[in-house]
Design a protein around this motif. Structure first.
Motif, PDB file in Angstrom:
ATOM      1  N   ASP A  15     -44.369 -30.891 -61.606  1.00 26.53           N
ATOM      2  CA  ASP A  15     -44.435 -30.513 -60.193  1.00 26.53           C
ATOM      3  C   ASP A  15     -43.051 -30.190 -59.639  1.00 26.53           C
ATOM      4  N   ARG A  16     -42.045 -30.986 -60.019  1.00 25.54           N
ATOM      5  CA  ARG A  16     -40.692 -30.770 -59.503  1.00 25.54           C
ATOM      6  C   ARG A  16     -40.076 -29.489 -60.067  1.00 25.54           C
ATOM      7  N   MET A  17     -40.353 -29.221 -61.329  1.00 27.85           N
ATOM      8  CA  MET A  17     -39.825 -27.987 -61.914  1.00 27.85           C
ATOM      9  C   MET A  17     -40.548 -26.785 -61.315  1.00 27.85           C
ATOM     10  N   ARG A  18     -41.832 -26.888 -61.115  1.00 24.73           N
ATOM     11  CA  ARG A  18     -42.576 -25.789 -60.504  1.00 24.73           C
ATOM     12  C   ARG A  18     -42.015 -25.479 -59.105  1.00 24.73           C
ATOM     13  N   ALA A  19     -41.747 -26.526 -58.345  1.00 30.95           N
ATOM     14  CA  ALA A  19     -41.185 -26.326 -57.005  1.00 30.95           C
ATOM     15  C   ALA A  19     -39.800 -25.698 -57.085  1.00 30.95           C
ATOM     16  N   GLY A  20     -39.003 -26.133 -58.064  1.00 30.92           N
ATOM     17  CA  GLY A  20     -37.678 -25.551 -58.230  1.00 30.92           C
ATOM     18  C   GLY A  20     -37.732 -24.087 -58.610  1.00 30.92           C
ATOM     19  N   LEU A  21     -38.642 -23.732 -59.516  1.00 34.73           N
ATOM     20  CA  LEU A  21     -38.790 -22.334 -59.911  1.00 34.73           C
ATOM     21  C   LEU A  21     -39.272 -21.476 -58.744  1.00 34.73           C
ATOM     22  N   GLU A  22     -40.168 -22.028 -57.935  1.00 32.06           N
ATOM     23  CA  GLU A  22     -40.636 -21.283 -56.763  1.00 32.06           C
ATOM     24  C   GLU A  22     -39.494 -21.058 -55.775  1.00 32.06           C
ATOM     25  N   GLN A  23     -38.601 -22.038 -55.668  1.00 28.86           N
ATOM     26  CA  GLN A  23     -37.435 -21.887 -54.791  1.00 28.86           C
ATOM     27  C   GLN A  23     -36.548 -20.735 -55.279  1.00 28.86           C
ATOM     28  N   VAL A  24     -36.317 -20.666 -56.579  1.00 28.06           N
ATOM     29  CA  VAL A  24     -35.475 -19.606 -57.135  1.00 28.06           C
ATOM     30  C   VAL A  24     -36.132 -18.246 -56.958  1.00 28.06           C
ATOM     31  N   VAL A  25     -37.439 -18.179 -57.217  1.00 25.77           N
ATOM     32  CA  VAL A  25     -38.168 -16.916 -57.087  1.00 25.77           C
ATOM     33  C   VAL A  25     -38.150 -16.418 -55.650  1.00 25.77           C
ATOM     34  N   SER A  26     -38.240 -17.345 -54.712  1.00 25.77           N
ATOM     35  CA  SER A  26     -38.274 -16.946 -53.298  1.00 25.77           C
ATOM     36  C   SER A  26     -36.898 -16.547 -52.774  1.00 25.77           C
ATOM     37  N   ASN A  27     -35.844 -16.971 -53.479  1.00 22.84           N
ATOM     38  CA  ASN A  27     -34.484 -16.660 -53.029  1.00 22.84           C
ATOM     39  C   ASN A  27     -33.565 -16.500 -54.239  1.00 22.84           C
ATOM     40  N   PRO A  28     -33.666 -15.389 -54.978  1.00 23.37           N
ATOM     41  CA  PRO A  28     -32.866 -15.205 -56.192  1.00 23.37           C
ATOM     42  C   PRO A  28     -31.360 -15.233 -55.960  1.00 23.37           C
ATOM     43  N   THR A  29     -30.911 -15.005 -54.733  1.00 22.84           N
ATOM     44  CA  THR A  29     -29.468 -15.003 -54.474  1.00 22.84           C
ATOM     45  C   THR A  29     -28.832 -16.372 -54.720  1.00 22.84           C
ATOM     46  N   ILE A  30     -29.659 -17.396 -54.757  1.00 20.98           N
ATOM     47  CA  ILE A  30     -29.131 -18.736 -54.999  1.00 20.98           C
ATOM     48  C   ILE A  30     -28.512 -18.845 -56.387  1.00 20.98           C
ATOM     49  N   ILE A  31     -28.950 -17.976 -57.310  1.00 20.10           N
ATOM     50  CA  ILE A  31     -28.374 -17.952 -58.658  1.00 20.10           C
ATOM     51  C   ILE A  31     -26.896 -17.584 -58.600  1.00 20.10           C
ATOM     52  N   ALA A  32     -26.593 -16.538 -57.860  1.00 18.82           N
ATOM     53  CA  ALA A  32     -25.203 -16.073 -57.765  1.00 18.82           C
ATOM     54  C   ALA A  32     -24.300 -17.134 -57.154  1.00 18.82           C
ATOM     55  N   GLU A  33     -24.836 -17.909 -56.227  1.00 14.75           N
ATOM     56  CA  GLU A  33     -24.046 -18.938 -55.569  1.00 14.75           C
ATOM     57  C   GLU A  33     -23.584 -20.010 -56.557  1.00 14.75           C
TER      58      GLU A  33
ATOM     59  N   PRO B 231     -30.857 -29.811 -60.506  1.00  8.46           N
ATOM     60  CA  PRO B 231     -31.283 -31.044 -61.166  1.00  8.46           C
ATOM     61  C   PRO B 231     -32.706 -31.439 -60.765  1.00  8.46           C
ATOM     62  N   ILE B 232     -33.469 -31.918 -61.743  1.00 10.56           N
ATOM     63  CA  ILE B 232     -34.838 -32.396 -61.524  1.00 10.56           C
ATOM     64  C   ILE B 232     -34.856 -33.892 -61.793  1.00 10.56           C
ATOM     65  N   GLU B 233     -35.299 -34.673 -60.851  1.00  4.13           N
ATOM     66  CA  GLU B 233     -35.304 -36.117 -61.040  1.00  4.13           C
ATOM     67  C   GLU B 233     -36.345 -36.529 -62.083  1.00  4.13           C
ATOM     68  N   LEU B 234     -35.979 -37.533 -62.872  1.00  8.13           N
ATOM     69  CA  LEU B 234     -36.864 -38.050 -63.908  1.00  8.13           C
ATOM     70  C   LEU B 234     -38.088 -38.719 -63.277  1.00  8.13           C
ATOM     71  N   GLY B 235     -39.208 -38.602 -63.950  1.00  7.81           N
ATOM     72  CA  GLY B 235     -40.442 -39.236 -63.506  1.00  7.81           C
ATOM     73  C   GLY B 235     -41.462 -39.128 -64.606  1.00  7.81           C
ATOM     74  N   SER B 236     -42.728 -39.224 -64.264  1.00 13.25           N
ATOM     75  CA  SER B 236     -43.780 -39.004 -65.258  1.00 13.25           C
ATOM     76  C   SER B 236     -43.811 -37.527 -65.626  1.00 13.25           C
ATOM     77  N   ARG B 237     -44.545 -37.194 -66.667  1.00 10.39           N
ATOM     78  CA  ARG B 237     -44.628 -35.798 -67.065  1.00 10.39           C
ATOM     79  C   ARG B 237     -45.172 -34.938 -65.934  1.00 10.39           C
ATOM     80  N   SER B 238     -46.233 -35.388 -65.271  1.00  7.06           N
ATOM     81  CA  SER B 238     -46.815 -34.592 -64.196  1.00  7.06           C
ATOM     82  C   SER B 238     -45.858 -34.438 -63.026  1.00  7.06           C
TER      83      SER B 238
END
Length: 425
Positions: free
Chosen positions: A366-384, A355-362
């Motif tokens: 930023d929150r989605m970018r951070a979330g995507l970086e988290q997934v890229v750095s640890n793809p095993t989180i998808i399986a969980e 989940p990404i908390e609502l805020g301004s567009r920027s």
């Protein structure tokens, strides 16, 4: 039980409200029984689905509906925009539809042929019913819902609101002045609210008759595939939805741009709409054409093929009423990264999504970018999260499960049981 199921919009070949209406109505018929009443435009599609003609009645209200639909399209402008305007234009045709319905079915309702009347669609809480009071007069329980709509536009996105041609949304509360607004709520035996927001907007005096039941469900026959591969770089992300401003596809592109450039993520955009050219231009400006595919519209029965081979649904819609796409992704074991507001917020959990908390567009970027970086750095989180997605849908959100939930409501309004408590935790 023998319910009369009213679903003016109920079409197995369409999407959005008509598909929700059809899915609810058909699931109720399969689990409980009953007779469906719908509008004539849906008749051929229902017949093609194999339903026996004796199981439904199609009412021809085109004398009013066709003209008002054209007016709604004209006033709303671009295709896929101006939803509030289209709903306003549909009020008169719906009154006419119910008038014809009562003329045809009123004597049968009065006679007690039907144990109750359940209006499934329209879903909008702005659309009153002419027949709620008539049913109560003849001691036939009237159930309405799931009602869902009117989710406030986030104040940070007023520009998107105007781009969506949602001018009437500024005056939306005027619907409470419509004829039969109060009587619908007063004479309903049960009001099913499809979202927490809609529930909160109900008058205090009606609270005892309200049941919370999210509007969307999943057809396991249509979404029978399941994601089975192990996530690895590049992460395969997908955006699925109409390409209109509030869906936020431009946010996905901006958030994912650096990861796409680095070869750590690829994105497929499934859907079409008035924003497509702007999104293609944005893709070119960001220099990420090599990692982005525009698939265009895909028939709903083929959507599953676009989901099962992906790792993540990216869906930062900032005003999503139902969020059926979240459930469709969960059904095949695909976690979502979506804005935690409106419908998606009521379907996602920490164990099934990002989940990404609502805020301004920027802030959302930023929150989605951070979330995507988290997934890229640890793809095993998808399986969980993948199996938790499947388990949650199969327990609570199949159409059969929802029909069973509605059966509990029917038993309550018929005086057979206490008011049910349906948990979605």
């Amino acid at each position: 039980m023998n319910p009369l199921i009213i679903a003016e919009a109920a079409n197995p070949e369409w999407v959005s409200v008509p598909l929700v209406g059809w899915s609810h109505a058909r699931a109720i018929q399969k689990v409980i029984g009953g007779h469906l009443v719908t509008q004539i435009r849906n008749a051929e599609a229902i017949e093609r689905s194999g339903v026996d003609p004796s199981e439904f009645t199609a009412i021809d209200s085109e004398a009013v509906a066709s003209a008002m639909w054209k007016i709604g399209d004209f006033l709303s402008g671009d295709a896929g925009k101006g939803w509030t305007t289209k709903m306003a234009a549909s009020a008169l045709p719906y009154y006419y539809f119910e008038r014809l319905l009562w003329k045809q079915f009123g004597p049968r309702i009065k006679s007690g042929e039907f144990s109750l009347v359940h209006r499934v669609t329209p879903l909008s809480p702005t659309m009153p019913s002419l027949i709620a009071r008539k049913c109560a007069k003849h001691r036939v329980p009237f159930v309405v819902g799931p009602l869902n709509g009117g989710l406030p536009w986030p104040r940070e996105f007023d520009a998107e609101r105007r781009r969506e041609r949602e001018w009437l949304s500024y005056l939306r509360s005027a619907y409470k002045l419509l004829p039969y607004y109060r009587s619908t709520r007063k004479y309903a035996s049960a009001i099913i609210c499809g979202s927490q927001h809609t529930l909160a907007q109900m008058p205090a005096w009606a609270k005892d008759k309200i049941i919370y039941l999210p509007e969307n469900g999943v057809d396991l026959d249509r979404f029978s595939g399941q994601r089975s591969h192990t996530a690895a770089l590049p992460i395969k992300a997908v955006f699925l939805g109409r390409l209109v401003p509030y869906k936020g596809c431009d946010i996905v592109l901006e958030s994912a741009a650096e990861l796409i450039k680095q070869g750590k993520l690829i994105l497929e955009i499934v859907g079409d709409g008035p924003e497509r050219q702007a999104l293609e231009n944005q893709t070119a400006e960001l220099g990420i054409q090599h990692g982005v595919t525009f698939a265009g519209n895909v028939p709903h029965e083929q959507v599953v093929d676009k989901l099962v081979n992906k790792d993540l649904l990216t869906f930062p819609s900032i005003r999503e009423f139902g969020g059926g796409v979240i459930l469709e992704a969960m059904t095949v074991g695909l976690p979502s990264m979506a804005v935690n507001y409106g419908g998606p917020a009521e379907l996602m959990t920490a164990s099934t999504a990002f989940p990404i908390e609502l805020g301004s567009r920027s802030e959302i970027v930023d929150r989605m970018r951070a979330g995507l970086e988290q997934v890229v750095s640890n793809p095993t989180i998808i399986a969980e999260k993948s199996q938790a997605c499947v388990d949650r849908v199969r327990k609570l959100f199949t159409w059969e499960a929802k029909a069973r939930q509605i059966e509990q409501i029917y038993s309550w309004v018929l005086g057979k049981t206490e008011k049910p408590t349906i948990s979605f935790e």
